[in-house]
Scaffold this active site. Structure first.
Site, short mmCIF file in Angstrom:
data_model
loop_
_atom_site.label_atom_id
_atom_site.label_comp_id
_atom_site.label_asym_id
_atom_site.label_seq_id
_atom_site.Cartn_x
_atom_site.Cartn_y
_atom_site.Cartn_z
N LYS A 16 0.91 -1.38 0.13
CA LYS A 16 0.01 0.04 -0.02
C LYS A 16 0.95 1.16 0.09
O LYS A 16 1.88 1.26 0.73
CB LYS A 16 -0.78 -0.24 1.22
CG LYS A 16 -1.89 1.00 1.42
CD LYS A 16 -2.74 0.82 2.45
CE LYS A 16 -3.85 1.88 2.59
NZ LYS A 16 -4.88 1.95 3.81
N SER A 41 -9.69 -0.70 7.23
CA SER A 41 -9.10 -0.46 5.78
C SER A 41 -8.47 -1.60 5.15
O SER A 41 -8.10 -1.66 3.78
CB SER A 41 -8.13 0.62 5.53
OG SER A 41 -8.81 1.95 5.53
N SER A 65 -9.43 1.72 2.93
CA SER A 65 -8.57 2.59 2.04
C SER A 65 -7.67 1.66 1.19
O SER A 65 -7.03 2.17 0.11
CB SER A 65 -8.01 3.64 2.71
OG SER A 65 -7.22 3.08 3.73
N1 GLN Z 1 -12.92 3.90 6.32
C1 GLN Z 1 -12.53 4.49 7.18
C2 GLN Z 1 -11.93 5.97 7.30
O1 GLN Z 1 -12.41 6.31 6.37
C3 GLN Z 1 -11.18 3.34 7.71
C4 GLN Z 1 -9.86 3.90 7.20
C5 GLN Z 1 -8.80 3.01 7.48
O2 GLN Z 1 -8.63 2.21 8.13
N2 GLN Z 1 -7.53 3.73 7.11
O3 GLN Z 1 -11.62 6.47 8.43
#
Ligand code: GLN
Length: 472
Positions: free
Chosen positions: A72, A171, A147
């Site tokens: 990532k 994410s 994400s």
């Molecule tokens: N969807 C969550 C957010 O927008 C989780 C994001 C993440 O785990 N980096 O914060």
């Protein structure tokens, strides 16, 4: 079946038996990438094929034998820029590798490329990437989740054998569920965060996205362990996570917080009932449980993660790192660089977090959210005093359409309802494929008490075996 269709552990067996060569695997991966990447767009940056082949040749005697992995793009790599999906860092090249990268390379992995993500990992669909959206390999009109959507899509499309993601509130797990792969968020502190670009430091955790549960255990073995560079890294010896995978799960107690399942569609509920049947057949005991404070997990998570983000992202000021606006005064340079460098979702979170931390509101928002976080943690402590695991869906719905939720951030945030509780409590949780809803992958999530990854992986492995046997 092509070699890139096989899980990592199968390829390692074939390589050690001398039946295949790592160059063949790399060739087939690039073939898949050439074919699928123009539609899927999982990667932001790919390694040069010839360079990768040459590197892999040097690693044939190592545990990972030169096999390439995807990363990532908020995990620091010296070999590639690390952009976090942001215009702010589009040219930024770190001066050191993240500990997880160094560990994987020391074990003989090579780097295939950097995967797309929501800007600074803020999002649930990868649509907040400031470069482009990634498409779900199961339906190109749908999101891959986020994400770590690029990592999940690359693994699902067999454009990568395995990828690392990072999980602050879901994410790793939510994109794994939406793309039909396995995603593991380890216990907070088990895997070093050194070199992971910070979003919310008390929640961020790196973990693998893989084709199957054995691969998740194998990668966890390599990336976990104490790191003096990360003050939140735990000083513990970890077991070999692959060793106990085959042990039976009979007798395990699995809790079901049914009050959280009320809004599921009938098809999703059918899946849930099927998962319960599988675990019952495996000899596990299912118990109804209550997690009343988890109702507040979403606002708690968004207040705390945005507060931490507002502090962590203060470092992007146009002076350090990359993008810099041309302006005369220093103040204007800060303001203009941030105005131009950050996308709308990142700005929204910085505003929300700054507000929640401001002196007049600190107690009402940040302080209160911290107290609710403690209540959620205590609720899990009580639950795990009597239980081994907790079972939920990973996400309330399968992959949604690109553009469907972009206009309504609250709707987007609600898709994290099942993943944020384990993040707030620092617990390990894993998502694995659990059938289909609306013809798309639908994932189940297992959560365990802190540092019980072995049990978590064992239960997931047993479930996966039953599910695999059912495939025609
Ligand atoms: N969807 C969550 C957010 O927008 C989780 C994001 C993440 O785990 N980096 O914060």
């Amino acid at each position: 079946m092509a070699l890139n269709d096989l899980p990592l552990h199968r390829l390692l067996d074939l390589l050690s038996q001398g039946e295949i060569r790592v160059a063949e695997v790399i060739e087939e991966l690039y073939r898949a990438i050439e074919l699928r990447e123009p539609q899927i767009r999982a990667y932001l940056r790919l390694a040069d094929r010839e360079a990768l082949l040459a590197q892999a040749q040097q690693s044939t005697q190592t545990p990972l034998r030169g096999l390439p992995l995807a990363m990532k793009d908020n995990i620091s790599t010296t070999e590639f820029p690390t952009t976090c999906g942001s215009q702010f860092l589009k040219e930024f090249r770190p001066l050191f590798d993240a500990t997880v990268v160094a560990k994987l390379q020391a074990a003989g992995a090579t780097l295939l490329g950097k995967t797309n993500l929501d800007e600074f990992a803020m999002g649930s669909s990868t649509e907040n990437s400031s470069f482009y959206s990634t498409h779900n390999p199961h339906d190109l009109e749908r999101v891959p989740g986020g994400s770590s959507g690029g990592s999940a899509a690359a693994v699902a499309a067999h454009e990568a054998l395995c990828a690392l993601g990072a999980d602050t509130g879901g994410s790793i797990r939510q994109p794994a569920a939406l793309c039909g792969v396995v995603g593991l968020k380890p216990t907070y502190g088990l895997v070093s965060r050194y070199g992971l670009v910070a979003f919310a430091s008390s929640l961020d955790q790196i973990g693998p996205l893989t084709r199957d549960v054995r691969d998740a255990a194998l990668i966890l073995n390599i990336i976990s362990g104490h790191d003096p560079h990360d003050s939140t890294s735990l000083q513990i010896d970890h077991p070999d996570y692959t060793r106990e995978l085959d042990r039976p799960v009979a007798g395990l107690k699995i809790g079901l917080p049914s009050a959280l399942f009320q809004d599921l569609s009938s098809e999703a509920t059918e899946c849930l009932n099927d998962w319960k049947r599988v675990f019952t057949e495996l000899g596990a005991k299912l118990l109804e449980i209550e997690l009343p404070h988890c109702r507040y997990a979403i606002p708690t998570y968004y207040l705390l993660s945005s507060s931490e983000a507002s502090a962590n992202l203060a470092r992007y000021d146009g002076v350090r790192y990359s993008a810099r606006a041309n302006d005369r005064s220093l103040e204007a340079l800060f303001a203009e660089s941030r105005e131009q460098g950050f996308g709308p979702e990142v700005k929204r979170r910085i505003m929300l977090g700054t507000y929640a931390l401001s002196s007049g509101y600190y107690d009402a928002f940040y302080g209160k959210a911290q107290r609710v976080r403690t209540l959620i943690k205590q609720e899990f402590d009580r639950a795990f005093a009597q239980l081994d695991l907790i079972l939920t869906p990973t996400s309330p719905t399968p992959a949604f359409k690109l553009g469907e939720k972009t206009a309504d951030p609250l709707q987007m945030y609600l898709s994290d309802i099942y993943t944020v509780p384990a993040s707030l409590a620092g617990l390990p949780a894993l998502s694995l494929p659990g059938g289909q809803v609306e013809g798309l992958p639908f994932g189940l999530q297992l959560m365990a008490d802190a540092l019980c990854e072995e049990k978590l992986l064992r239960a997931a492995y047993a479930f996966e075996q039953v599910f695999n046997r059912r495939q025609p």
